[in-house]
Design an enzyme around this catalytic site. Structure first.
Site, PDB file in Angstrom:
ATOM      1  N   HIS A 349     -33.723  55.140 -49.338  1.00 55.72           N
ATOM      2  CA  HIS A 349     -33.828  56.434 -48.662  1.00 55.72           C
ATOM      3  C   HIS A 349     -33.379  56.382 -47.207  1.00 55.72           C
ATOM      4  CE1 HIS A 349     -38.039  55.109 -50.026  1.00 55.72           C
ATOM      5  NE2 HIS A 349     -37.733  54.322 -49.029  1.00 55.72           N
ATOM      6  N   TYR A 352     -27.689  54.719 -43.849  1.00 50.80           N
ATOM      7  CA  TYR A 352     -26.229  54.687 -43.851  1.00 50.80           C
ATOM      8  C   TYR A 352     -25.771  53.241 -43.992  1.00 50.80           C
ATOM      9  CZ  TYR A 352     -21.404  54.612 -42.403  1.00 50.80           C
ATOM     10  OH  TYR A 352     -20.056  54.392 -42.378  1.00 50.80           O
TER      11      TYR A 352
END
EC number: 2.7.7.23
Length: 452
Positions: A349, A352
């Site tokens: 979650h 990047y």
């Protein structure tokens, strides 16, 4: 019997002004592939088949696209736009080389199939010298009517020239044509321009063939398959038809689409067995999804490889160069780019991962980012197998996290971390006793009473 050879000429010189696009018309996409690419992919491409593409003088990009899709394509330029027959003759050199079957198609009909090209050639093997592709129009207004008598094509009658009886005909001209290669140049050279526009119309070939005492015939296909694309509205209609085809093909191959109408696929998407795609997923070009993988809702994938039993999403974005190993997991609000994520690794979650390699079974905590760009160049992050990256960590590339290493939450890692080491980078935490009460008391003394 030796198989017949063929030459397919695809006409792609049109300006496409009604598209209101800076792109040449045939380069506009349907299902992640240009209109032209769809046609070229459907055209015959065996060892005995040749391909020629006719482009406009200012559309080098169209020729580049043709060569990208079909390296065997010969590019010919129509210097002036003087009608469809004139466009075909721009490829005179290719026609003169000879072919048993000459096929003529248009670069703006992306829904035409390889099967239709094959059917178009069959009557040439059985005595016809010219074959026209027709369709039954729901509303034939504006289309050229195909006049058929005793199973033979006698004329293509344009709307303005049709009699009252001919206007009742619903069998219409799709423009796609096959000609016996032995007579092709002779027929094309006989087409004149004695008409209001002074143009050379390919439809005149029917009358010329009949004047030579030869047979012209028709095969039929669906109206959808021969849709020409001239506007953005027609482009959207073609996208709808293509997406329906792709969804049905995927489900026939064993893919579960829970809400098919909400899933968008690319023409080159490939699936393994027992793949599940949840609602509202967009799959761009260059994606392969292996057996048992699950793509959860609201995810977007492009140029990505998904391993067996991997999971993606919900709300994940996989950008080009992403590769997920078997059983890997990309969770919600995760973005990846040029990232190899090995088997069993988890990026669950708010993360990047760009220009990175994550080893097998590594765990990437929430809020982790790979800082891959210094304003000029991209740099790589290496995370070893079994490594654990604590939440809210920043990994400043180029950097390597060793096999089995731990990174403490909230760390900014700028140096390599050895195997099985713990790396922690944060200020020492301090606690000031009673500070909060003193702060509130001070604020209360200076606060003005609220007006009622």
């Amino acid at each position: 019997m030796t198989a017949r050879n063929s030459l397919t000429i695809v006409l792609a010189a049109g300006e496409g002004t009604r598209m209101r696009s800076s792109l040449p018309k045939v380069l506009n996409p349907v299902a992640g592939r240009s209109l032209l690419a769809h046609v070229l992919s459907a055209a015959p491409h065996g060892e005995r088949d040749r391909l020629a593409v006719v482009i406009g003088p200012d559309h080098r990009a169209v020729g580049d696209e043709a060569k990208r899709v079909r390296s065997d394509a010969a590019i010919h330029i129509q210097a002036q736009r003087l009608g469809t027959a004139h466009a075909v003759l721009a490829a005179r050199e290719a026609i003169a080389e000879g072919a048993d079957d000459l096929l003529i198609a248009f670069g703006d009909t992306p829904l035409i199939s390889a099967e239709t090209f094959a059917r178009l050639r069959e009557p040439l093997h059985d005595g016809s010298s010219l074959v026209v592709l027709g369709f039954r129009a729901a509303d034939p207004t504006g289309y050229g009517r195909l006049v058929v008598q005793d199973g033979k094509l006698t004329a293509i009658r344009e709307q303005a020239d049709a009699s009252a009886d001919e206007l009742k005909i619903t069998l219409c001209n799709a423009g796609v044509m096959a000609i016996d290669g032995k007579i092709a140049l002779d027929v094309l050279d006989k087409i004149g321009n004695a008409n209001a526009k002074g143009e050379y119309y390919l439809t005149d070939a029917v009358g010329i063939v009949r004047d030579l005492g030869l047979i012209a015939s028709v095969i039929e296909t669906s109206e959808d398959e021969v849709r020409g694309i001239n506007t953005k509205a027609q482009l959207a209609e073609a996208e709808t038809v293509m997406q329906t085809r792709l969804r049905l093909a995927a489900m026939a191959a064993g893919v579960t689409l829970i809400a098919p109408e909400t899933v968008y696929l690319a023409a080159d998407t490939t699936f393994g067995k027992d793949v599940v795609i949840e609602p509202f997923v967009v799959i761009g070009p260059g994606v392969s999804i292996a057996d048992g993988a699950v793509i959860h809702s609201f995810s977007h994938l492009a140029e990505a490889k998904i391993g067996s039993k991997a999971q993606v999403g919900p709300y994940a974005r996989l950008r080009p160069g992403t590769s997920l190993g078997d059983g890997a997991k990309i969770g919600n609000f995760v973005e990846t780019k040029a990232a190899q994520i090995d088997a069993g690794a988890k990026v669950n979650h708010l993360t990047y991962i760009g220009d990175a390699h994550i080893g097998a079974s590594a765990n990437i905590g929430a809020g982790t980012i790979t800082c891959n760009y210094d304003g000029f160049d991209k740099h790589k992050t290496e995370i070893g197998a079994g490594a654990f990256i604590g939440s809210n960590s920043s990994l400043v590339a180029p950097v390597k996290i060793g096999t089995g290493a731990y990174v403490g939450s909230g760390s900014v890692i700028t140096k390599d971390v050895p195997d099985d080491a713990l790396a922690v980078e944060r200020n020492v935490q301090t606690a000031k006793d009673g500070w909060a009460k003193r702060f509130r008391d001070a604020k209360s003394r200076h606060r003005k009473p609220k007006a009622h």
